[in-house]
Design a protein around this motif. Sequence first.
Motif, short mmCIF file in Angstrom:
data_model
loop_
_atom_site.label_atom_id
_atom_site.label_comp_id
_atom_site.label_asym_id
_atom_site.label_seq_id
_atom_site.Cartn_x
_atom_site.Cartn_y
_atom_site.Cartn_z
N LEU A 127 32.87 2.20 -19.09
CA LEU A 127 33.87 1.33 -19.70
C LEU A 127 34.40 2.07 -20.92
O LEU A 127 33.65 2.36 -21.85
CB LEU A 127 33.27 -0.01 -20.13
CG LEU A 127 34.21 -0.93 -20.91
CD1 LEU A 127 35.39 -1.38 -20.05
CD2 LEU A 127 33.44 -2.14 -21.44
N GLU A 145 44.51 5.38 -21.52
CA GLU A 145 44.08 5.78 -20.17
C GLU A 145 44.76 7.09 -19.76
O GLU A 145 44.11 8.00 -19.23
CB GLU A 145 44.40 4.66 -19.19
CG GLU A 145 43.87 4.87 -17.81
CD GLU A 145 44.02 3.63 -16.94
OE1 GLU A 145 43.46 3.65 -15.83
OE2 GLU A 145 44.68 2.65 -17.35
N HIS A 151 42.20 8.74 -14.83
CA HIS A 151 42.44 8.81 -13.38
C HIS A 151 41.95 10.12 -12.77
O HIS A 151 41.79 10.22 -11.56
CB HIS A 151 43.93 8.61 -13.09
CG HIS A 151 44.79 9.70 -13.66
ND1 HIS A 151 45.10 9.78 -15.00
CD2 HIS A 151 45.37 10.77 -13.08
CE1 HIS A 151 45.83 10.85 -15.21
NE2 HIS A 151 46.02 11.47 -14.06
N PRO A 158 32.80 4.83 -11.28
CA PRO A 158 33.52 3.58 -11.52
C PRO A 158 33.93 3.53 -12.98
O PRO A 158 33.14 3.85 -13.86
CB PRO A 158 32.47 2.50 -11.21
CG PRO A 158 31.34 3.19 -10.56
CD PRO A 158 31.40 4.62 -10.94
N ARG A 159 35.18 3.18 -13.25
CA ARG A 159 35.65 3.17 -14.63
C ARG A 159 36.70 2.11 -14.85
O ARG A 159 37.39 1.68 -13.92
CB ARG A 159 36.19 4.53 -15.04
CG ARG A 159 37.50 4.94 -14.41
CD ARG A 159 37.29 5.61 -13.13
NE ARG A 159 38.45 6.32 -12.62
CZ ARG A 159 38.35 7.19 -11.65
NH1 ARG A 159 37.18 7.47 -11.14
NH2 ARG A 159 39.41 7.77 -11.18
N HIS A 160 36.79 1.74 -16.12
CA HIS A 160 37.77 0.74 -16.53
C HIS A 160 38.09 1.01 -18.00
O HIS A 160 37.20 1.36 -18.77
CB HIS A 160 37.20 -0.67 -16.37
CG HIS A 160 38.12 -1.75 -16.82
ND1 HIS A 160 39.22 -2.13 -16.08
CD2 HIS A 160 38.12 -2.52 -17.92
CE1 HIS A 160 39.85 -3.11 -16.72
NE2 HIS A 160 39.20 -3.35 -17.86
N HIS A 162 39.66 -0.69 -21.47
CA HIS A 162 39.84 -2.03 -22.00
C HIS A 162 40.10 -1.95 -23.50
O HIS A 162 39.43 -1.20 -24.21
CB HIS A 162 38.57 -2.84 -21.72
CG HIS A 162 38.75 -4.30 -21.83
ND1 HIS A 162 39.34 -5.05 -20.85
CD2 HIS A 162 38.42 -5.16 -22.83
CE1 HIS A 162 39.35 -6.32 -21.23
NE2 HIS A 162 38.81 -6.40 -22.43
N GLY A 175 35.30 -7.07 -21.75
CA GLY A 175 34.98 -5.67 -21.44
C GLY A 175 33.56 -5.52 -20.92
O GLY A 175 33.33 -4.86 -19.91
N THR A 178 33.16 -6.85 -17.44
CA THR A 178 33.66 -5.88 -16.47
C THR A 178 32.62 -4.79 -16.22
O THR A 178 32.36 -4.43 -15.07
CB THR A 178 34.99 -5.27 -16.95
OG1 THR A 178 35.94 -6.32 -17.14
CG2 THR A 178 35.53 -4.26 -15.96
N MET A 182 30.56 -3.85 -12.73
CA MET A 182 30.50 -2.50 -12.13
C MET A 182 29.05 -2.06 -11.95
O MET A 182 28.70 -1.43 -10.94
CB MET A 182 31.25 -1.49 -13.01
CG MET A 182 32.75 -1.66 -13.00
SD MET A 182 33.67 -0.29 -13.81
CE MET A 182 33.17 -0.44 -15.52
#
Length: 194
Positions: A127, A145, A151, A158-160, A162, A175, A178, A182
Amino acid sequence: MGNHLSDMALCFRRVHVVLVGLDCSGKTSLLYQLKLKEFVQTVQTKSFNTERVRLSVGGASSSRRVDFQLWDVGGREKLRPLWRSYTRRTDGLLFVVDASEPERMDEARVELRRITGSAHNHGVPVLVLANKQDAPAALGVAQVEKLLGVHELSAHTPRHVHGCSAVDGRGLQTGLETLHHMILKRRKMMKTKR
């Protein structure tokens, strides 16, 4: 059998998470905002801090308590090689960036790639918290990002990303929810592979 199921349920309610990121990104302030629900002015971390934070995750109908064991590791350049020691066998990574300092995004990008590219962090959920969203000139989540090249991270990570604020706590709960989601998804996937 009952004890085994009970142990599994507890396992899903406890997570080990490491906070990393460049120095002065607000990791320690985020930690204490989560723990104390207030802003704490801190000094630069010289080694690490650890706190257990209990949060409710999930919607009102399916809410459950989860213990997050959070390790906040100093971000000064000479401490960064030690990050690997703290991230071994972690359930998740919180990579904190100061969204009000675009001039440090290249440096943060290098460190994000280094920590997620490490063999023992293969597949560990990340995260990215774009902290200091309360600052007038803070970059938005999409900008952070892009500048961090999120990307471009391994498809196995796995990523996000926030947005959040250590000052008022904005974005921290969602956050962490999330990240918890994951982590659960990864644990279930690893269990089915056995």
